[in-house]
Design a protein around this motif. Sequence first.
Motif, PDB file in Angstrom:
ATOM      1  N   HIS A 104      36.267  27.093  30.490  1.00  0.00           N
ATOM      2  CA  HIS A 104      36.299  26.488  31.811  1.00  0.00           C
ATOM      3  C   HIS A 104      37.509  27.013  32.581  1.00  0.00           C
ATOM      4  O   HIS A 104      38.470  27.500  31.992  1.00  0.00           O
ATOM      5  CB  HIS A 104      36.313  24.954  31.728  1.00  0.00           C
ATOM      6  CG  HIS A 104      37.473  24.402  30.966  1.00  0.00           C
ATOM      7  ND1 HIS A 104      37.503  24.326  29.596  1.00  0.00           N
ATOM      8  CD2 HIS A 104      38.660  23.904  31.384  1.00  0.00           C
ATOM      9  CE1 HIS A 104      38.637  23.802  29.201  1.00  0.00           C
ATOM     10  NE2 HIS A 104      39.372  23.541  30.274  1.00  0.00           N
ATOM     11  N   TRP A 105      37.409  26.893  33.907  1.00  0.00           N
ATOM     12  CA  TRP A 105      38.420  27.452  34.786  1.00  0.00           C
ATOM     13  C   TRP A 105      38.687  26.505  35.944  1.00  0.00           C
ATOM     14  O   TRP A 105      37.841  25.695  36.311  1.00  0.00           O
ATOM     15  CB  TRP A 105      37.937  28.788  35.367  1.00  0.00           C
ATOM     16  CG  TRP A 105      37.652  29.826  34.333  1.00  0.00           C
ATOM     17  CD1 TRP A 105      38.504  30.789  33.885  1.00  0.00           C
ATOM     18  CD2 TRP A 105      36.430  30.017  33.594  1.00  0.00           C
ATOM     19  NE1 TRP A 105      37.891  31.566  32.925  1.00  0.00           N
ATOM     20  CE2 TRP A 105      36.617  31.107  32.721  1.00  0.00           C
ATOM     21  CE3 TRP A 105      35.202  29.365  33.578  1.00  0.00           C
ATOM     22  CZ2 TRP A 105      35.633  31.570  31.867  1.00  0.00           C
ATOM     23  CZ3 TRP A 105      34.211  29.822  32.714  1.00  0.00           C
ATOM     24  CH2 TRP A 105      34.438  30.915  31.876  1.00  0.00           C
ATOM     25  N   ALA A 106      39.841  26.650  36.555  1.00  0.00           N
ATOM     26  CA  ALA A 106      40.191  25.876  37.738  1.00  0.00           C
ATOM     27  C   ALA A 106      39.654  26.518  39.014  1.00  0.00           C
ATOM     28  O   ALA A 106      39.748  25.935  40.086  1.00  0.00           O
ATOM     29  CB  ALA A 106      41.711  25.719  37.844  1.00  0.00           C
ATOM     30  N   ASP A 107      39.066  27.715  38.881  1.00  0.00           N
ATOM     31  CA  ASP A 107      38.608  28.457  40.050  1.00  0.00           C
ATOM     32  C   ASP A 107      37.299  29.185  39.740  1.00  0.00           C
ATOM     33  O   ASP A 107      37.017  29.496  38.586  1.00  0.00           O
ATOM     34  CB  ASP A 107      39.669  29.472  40.467  1.00  0.00           C
ATOM     35  CG  ASP A 107      39.845  30.560  39.426  1.00  0.00           C
ATOM     36  OD1 ASP A 107      40.086  30.230  38.247  1.00  0.00           O
ATOM     37  OD2 ASP A 107      39.697  31.735  39.788  1.00  0.00           O
ATOM     38  N   PRO A 108      36.502  29.476  40.775  1.00  0.00           N
ATOM     39  CA  PRO A 108      35.210  30.129  40.544  1.00  0.00           C
ATOM     40  C   PRO A 108      35.315  31.593  40.112  1.00  0.00           C
ATOM     41  O   PRO A 108      34.373  32.136  39.533  1.00  0.00           O
ATOM     42  CB  PRO A 108      34.500  30.009  41.890  1.00  0.00           C
ATOM     43  CG  PRO A 108      35.585  29.876  42.893  1.00  0.00           C
ATOM     44  CD  PRO A 108      36.702  29.145  42.185  1.00  0.00           C
ATOM     45  N   ALA A 109      36.440  32.221  40.362  1.00  0.00           N
ATOM     46  CA  ALA A 109      36.623  33.628  39.980  1.00  0.00           C
ATOM     47  C   ALA A 109      37.087  33.787  38.532  1.00  0.00           C
ATOM     48  O   ALA A 109      37.303  34.898  38.068  1.00  0.00           O
ATOM     49  CB  ALA A 109      37.613  34.306  40.918  1.00  0.00           C
ATOM     50  N   HIS A 110      37.264  32.674  37.836  1.00  0.00           N
ATOM     51  CA  HIS A 110      37.668  32.679  36.419  1.00  0.00           C
ATOM     52  C   HIS A 110      39.053  33.291  36.210  1.00  0.00           C
ATOM     53  O   HIS A 110      39.305  33.960  35.219  1.00  0.00           O
ATOM     54  CB  HIS A 110      36.643  33.408  35.552  1.00  0.00           C
ATOM     55  CG  HIS A 110      35.288  32.781  35.576  1.00  0.00           C
ATOM     56  ND1 HIS A 110      34.176  33.447  35.142  1.00  0.00           N
ATOM     57  CD2 HIS A 110      34.844  31.572  35.976  1.00  0.00           C
ATOM     58  CE1 HIS A 110      33.117  32.674  35.272  1.00  0.00           C
ATOM     59  NE2 HIS A 110      33.496  31.525  35.780  1.00  0.00           N
ATOM     60  N   ARG A 111      39.953  33.024  37.145  1.00  0.00           N
ATOM     61  CA  ARG A 111      41.318  33.544  37.038  1.00  0.00           C
ATOM     62  C   ARG A 111      42.299  32.535  36.441  1.00  0.00           C
ATOM     63  O   ARG A 111      43.422  32.890  36.120  1.00  0.00           O
ATOM     64  CB  ARG A 111      41.815  33.982  38.414  1.00  0.00           C
ATOM     65  CG  ARG A 111      41.068  35.174  38.962  1.00  0.00           C
ATOM     66  CD  ARG A 111      41.684  35.668  40.257  1.00  0.00           C
ATOM     67  NE  ARG A 111      40.850  36.706  40.812  1.00  0.00           N
ATOM     68  CZ  ARG A 111      40.347  36.698  42.036  1.00  0.00           C
ATOM     69  NH1 ARG A 111      40.622  35.703  42.856  1.00  0.00           N
ATOM     70  NH2 ARG A 111      39.588  37.677  42.453  1.00  0.00           N
ATOM     71  N   GLU A 112      41.876  31.257  36.351  1.00  0.00           N
ATOM     72  CA  GLU A 112      42.746  30.201  35.840  1.00  0.00           C
ATOM     73  C   GLU A 112      42.072  29.518  34.649  1.00  0.00           C
ATOM     74  O   GLU A 112      41.589  28.393  34.754  1.00  0.00           O
ATOM     75  CB  GLU A 112      43.041  29.186  36.944  1.00  0.00           C
ATOM     76  CG  GLU A 112      43.740  29.795  38.159  1.00  0.00           C
ATOM     77  CD  GLU A 112      43.883  28.789  39.280  1.00  0.00           C
ATOM     78  OE1 GLU A 112      44.645  27.811  39.103  1.00  0.00           O
ATOM     79  OE2 GLU A 112      43.223  28.975  40.318  1.00  0.00           O
ATOM     80  N   PRO A 113      42.030  30.214  33.505  1.00  0.00           N
ATOM     81  CA  PRO A 113      41.306  29.682  32.344  1.00  0.00           C
ATOM     82  C   PRO A 113      41.953  28.431  31.751  1.00  0.00           C
ATOM     83  O   PRO A 113      43.174  28.266  31.785  1.00  0.00           O
ATOM     84  CB  PRO A 113      41.343  30.842  31.353  1.00  0.00           C
ATOM     85  CG  PRO A 113      42.536  31.647  31.727  1.00  0.00           C
ATOM     86  CD  PRO A 113      42.677  31.503  33.217  1.00  0.00           C
TER      87      PRO A 113
END
Length: 127
Positions: free
Chosen positions: A85-94
Amino acid sequence: MAVQLNHTIVAVTDKVASARFLADLLGLPEPEPFGPFICVQTSNDVTLDYLETDGEITSQHYAFLVSEAEFDEIFGRIKAQGLAHWADPAHREPGQINTRDGGRGVYFDDPNGHILEILTRPYGSGQ
């Protein structure tokens, strides 16, 4: 009549497995068949109508507004299943959630690469 979203079609490789994945994770009713679809109904009467395809699946984004208590329940299931899971849709904050607008949000992928999101406050709603 006010314009409302009624349903959307979600292209997948296995409609039963994909519909159950979403319904189980979000705590929604058992998916129901309708014609060639398996449908997942949300509490605001919108359905996600899963349809199998042999073609390439283009990733789509589906966001679900939930209460704080529902967020805790769903996020607990995400973690229990070991889903990335991520904090952002671009998967930059795993491994993180976001706190936009004074709420909480998290993104995760379904088995077909669709980006799913749960959030407790609509974006732009304040704080």
